[in-house]
Design a protein around this motif. Sequence first.
Motif, PDB file in Angstrom:
ATOM      1  N   LEU A 160      -1.251   7.335   9.457  1.00  0.00           N
ATOM      2  CA  LEU A 160      -1.919   6.486  10.433  1.00  0.00           C
ATOM      3  C   LEU A 160      -0.979   6.200  11.595  1.00  0.00           C
ATOM      4  CD1 LEU A 160      -3.665   3.919   8.071  1.00  0.00           C
ATOM      5  CD2 LEU A 160      -4.560   6.060   8.979  1.00  0.00           C
ATOM      6  N   ARG A 161      -1.534   6.169  12.809  1.00  0.00           N
ATOM      7  CA  ARG A 161      -0.723   5.922  13.996  1.00  0.00           C
ATOM      8  C   ARG A 161      -0.560   4.423  14.194  1.00  0.00           C
ATOM      9  NH1 ARG A 161      -0.937   5.175  19.591  1.00  0.00           N
ATOM     10  NH2 ARG A 161       0.563   6.426  20.764  1.00  0.00           N
TER      11      ARG A 161
ATOM     12  N   GLY B 235       8.375 -12.953   7.037  1.00  0.00           N
ATOM     13  CA  GLY B 235       7.031 -13.386   7.416  1.00  0.00           C
ATOM     14  C   GLY B 235       6.185 -12.244   7.945  1.00  0.00           C
ATOM     15  N   PHE B 236       6.801 -11.381   8.738  1.00  0.00           N
ATOM     16  CA  PHE B 236       6.065 -10.251   9.274  1.00  0.00           C
ATOM     17  C   PHE B 236       5.653  -9.292   8.162  1.00  0.00           C
ATOM     18  CE2 PHE B 236       5.975  -6.069  11.546  1.00  0.00           C
ATOM     19  CZ  PHE B 236       4.851  -6.330  12.312  1.00  0.00           C
ATOM     20  N   ALA B 237       6.564  -9.066   7.219  1.00  0.00           N
ATOM     21  CA  ALA B 237       6.248  -8.173   6.096  1.00  0.00           C
ATOM     22  C   ALA B 237       5.093  -8.732   5.272  1.00  0.00           C
ATOM     23  CB  ALA B 237       7.487  -7.977   5.219  1.00  0.00           C
ATOM     24  N   GLN B 238       5.105 -10.054   5.047  1.00  0.00           N
ATOM     25  CA  GLN B 238       4.015 -10.663   4.283  1.00  0.00           C
ATOM     26  C   GLN B 238       2.691 -10.531   5.029  1.00  0.00           C
ATOM     27  OE1 GLN B 238       4.225 -11.825   1.182  1.00  0.00           O
ATOM     28  NE2 GLN B 238       2.013 -12.155   1.188  1.00  0.00           N
ATOM     29  N   ALA B 239       2.750 -10.724   6.356  1.00  0.00           N
ATOM     30  CA  ALA B 239       1.532 -10.573   7.150  1.00  0.00           C
ATOM     31  C   ALA B 239       1.002  -9.147   7.064  1.00  0.00           C
ATOM     32  CB  ALA B 239       1.816 -10.949   8.608  1.00  0.00           C
ATOM     33  N   LEU B 240       1.905  -8.183   7.006  1.00  0.00           N
ATOM     34  CA  LEU B 240       1.489  -6.794   6.880  1.00  0.00           C
ATOM     35  C   LEU B 240       0.774  -6.546   5.560  1.00  0.00           C
ATOM     36  CD1 LEU B 240       4.595  -4.857   8.257  1.00  0.00           C
ATOM     37  CD2 LEU B 240       2.360  -5.082   9.335  1.00  0.00           C
ATOM     38  N   LEU B 241       1.319  -7.147   4.488  1.00  0.00           N
ATOM     39  CA  LEU B 241       0.697  -6.974   3.179  1.00  0.00           C
ATOM     40  C   LEU B 241      -0.711  -7.552   3.171  1.00  0.00           C
ATOM     41  CD1 LEU B 241       3.728  -7.869   0.893  1.00  0.00           C
ATOM     42  CD2 LEU B 241       2.726  -5.605   1.243  1.00  0.00           C
TER      43      LEU B 241
ATOM     44  N   PRO C  44       0.839  -1.211   0.000  1.00  0.00           N
ATOM     45  CA  PRO C  44       0.000   0.000   0.000  1.00  0.00           C
ATOM     46  C   PRO C  44       0.864   1.246   0.000  1.00  0.00           C
ATOM     47  CG  PRO C  44      -0.803  -1.601   1.605  1.00  0.00           C
ATOM     48  CD  PRO C  44       0.507  -2.120   1.088  1.00  0.00           C
ATOM     49  N   SER C  45       0.545   2.169  -0.898  1.00  0.00           N
ATOM     50  CA  SER C  45       1.369   3.365  -1.030  1.00  0.00           C
ATOM     51  C   SER C  45       1.029   4.373   0.061  1.00  0.00           C
ATOM     52  CB  SER C  45       1.136   4.012  -2.396  1.00  0.00           C
ATOM     53  OG  SER C  45      -0.227   4.361  -2.533  1.00  0.00           O
ATOM     54  N   ASP C  46       2.013   5.217   0.347  1.00  0.00           N
ATOM     55  CA  ASP C  46       1.789   6.250   1.339  1.00  0.00           C
ATOM     56  C   ASP C  46       0.790   7.281   0.798  1.00  0.00           C
ATOM     57  OD1 ASP C  46       3.607   5.090   3.032  1.00  0.00           O
ATOM     58  OD2 ASP C  46       5.303   6.275   2.257  1.00  0.00           O
TER      59      ASP C  46
ATOM     60  N   ARG D 193      -5.437  -1.452   1.843  1.00  0.00           N
ATOM     61  CA  ARG D 193      -5.661  -0.266   2.662  1.00  0.00           C
ATOM     62  C   ARG D 193      -4.327   0.370   3.045  1.00  0.00           C
ATOM     63  NH1 ARG D 193      -9.099  -4.131   4.701  1.00  0.00           N
ATOM     64  NH2 ARG D 193      -7.689  -4.567   6.440  1.00  0.00           N
ATOM     65  N   GLN D 194      -4.401   1.618   3.476  1.00  0.00           N
ATOM     66  CA  GLN D 194      -3.203   2.341   3.873  1.00  0.00           C
ATOM     67  C   GLN D 194      -2.622   1.761   5.166  1.00  0.00           C
ATOM     68  OE1 GLN D 194      -1.709   4.697   2.231  1.00  0.00           O
ATOM     69  NE2 GLN D 194      -0.107   4.969   3.755  1.00  0.00           N
TER      70      GLN D 194
END
Length: 588
Positions: free
Chosen positions: A275-276, A316-322, A268-270, A328-329
């Motif tokens: 967002l906090r 793994g964490f980065a993939q979970a974030l995606l 997701p692009s900035d 969504r942002q």
Amino acid sequence: MKIVYLHGVGDGDPERTWLTGLNLGLAQHGLPAVSENDVIAPRYAGLLTTRGIKAKHPKRTYNVKNDHDARRAFERRQARVQRLLKKTGLVRTFGLGRVPDVVLERIQTAGIDLAPIIAQVKNYMTSEDLRAAVLQNILDDLPTAGEIVLIGHSLGSVIAIDLLDHLPEAVHVRRFITIGSPAGSESLHKGSERILKRFPYARVDDWSNFLDCWDPVTAGRGLTGIFPGAQDFGVGGAARHSAELYLRNSAVAELVADVLHPTRDLVPSDSGIVLRLEDADATTLLALAYARRVGAGLDGEARTRWEDAMAVLQDGFAQALLEQGDGRQLPPELAQLARGQVPALPRRWDLPEAVRQICVLAFTNVLDPYEIDAGEARFEAIPDLFVDLGWSSTIGRKVRDAIVEVSGFIAVEKRGLSNKTKVVAAAAGIALLAAGPIGIALAGSAGAVGAAAITSGLAAFGPGGMVGGLATLGSLASTGAMVTTVAATARGGAQPLLVDPTSVAIHVAIAHSLNTIGEPYDTELWYRLTAAETELDAELNRLVPFSDEKAPAAQRLRAASKTIADLMDFMRQKKLTPPAIDRALANS
């Protein structure tokens, strides 16, 4: 890129029903069919039934002497495959309903006489001339250079495994897939030279083995027990052992499609809206920053392993974030992390909260489930981490020294270690807690994390104290939420009963650290420790009259009670007891 398919027993599938199945699977993903011009399917059915074959075995071509780095890169790719397939919801990772070894071997040993498939597999495994002839036949059909997807079904999976270290040196396997493989049974390897004694990590990008646990040829058995490079996935709908049914499975087809039609992961692009970070995500970033600092303090091979393990976890964490973002942002720090960048630590914690967070991390295996002894580096990282958070290194050194005192005291009291090297003793103390008698319960809700539950021990006890291997403190920092919640239990207010030595040590370290830097600490902690001691002793009194003298449960409880008593003694020495207790001791 060519798809190389190795068939099982029978006539070699001249109709290429396996390709029909694969193309049906690809069609489920809206992808074009694979052309017959893009496949290589050697046929060796005639060789399998020919008697008296004489052939020279092709030479092994994988001669990389040190492929440690390649293996670690391989493991990262394996982790990516697992994430990809888990996302489909169509596979089960092991354990499946595995058949016990003894039962399995009886089934398949009997099957060698009864089932043509297993019989031919055993024949291939025991006849060196047949192996040589089949391998050379396949090699004659392969290109001498380039990338391939290698798929092996049934007996073809055994042959494909055997082929890996005989491939032309310039051929690279982008994806290795085995389906319906019988190679997981030890009985098939008896009386024959073990195929693929050394996995070619620098030649193969990843290896996924698919099985339907109702497929009688596999007997529900995966390959990981014999071949360390394999990763097993259970699928349904292929109980009849058909290659077509395996390859039309959507999960199997997706793995092929991932190589043939790669897509870029979108982050997701900035946007103009910032967002906090949630508290749990902020603490996860702190855990990653701590892990980086610890890794920087290691040397040589340990540092390399630490950094590689951390890279797998961060992937793994980065993939979970995606997946969490789903278009969504994301907060900018998480968007950076998802791109593989290292974001700056948020400076959102006041000093007492920073102390709580870092004390928890110091007692934590931040690389869970990997276990690498960080020794002194886990403490020496603390001052720099305080600087990262906007506090002085002087405060960081004081907190480090306070944590070292607590964990070192445990080592001296439990093992009689000399205190000549405080940091070494501290590392030993944390290891003792990690292998300690009562594990911290973290699987429940956030409210249950601070509380303690008596669980099965992580180490056995015998004459002279603790024996058995040490286990690191798993799961504390597996997610930011867990670390946040554990740290929050030291903020005052109503607190749960503590009966876990590790949790107690963390709370004592927090209190001692805060007191050392002149910050208020939880003066009611002492009463919770006395309650824990009473609770453990009451449980002991209930068990001892009827249990064996050396019953493991009783020994675990005694050791836990001893650790808590030692920590209470530490609190007395450091004047961390409540004012009323201090006055009573002064008047006694």
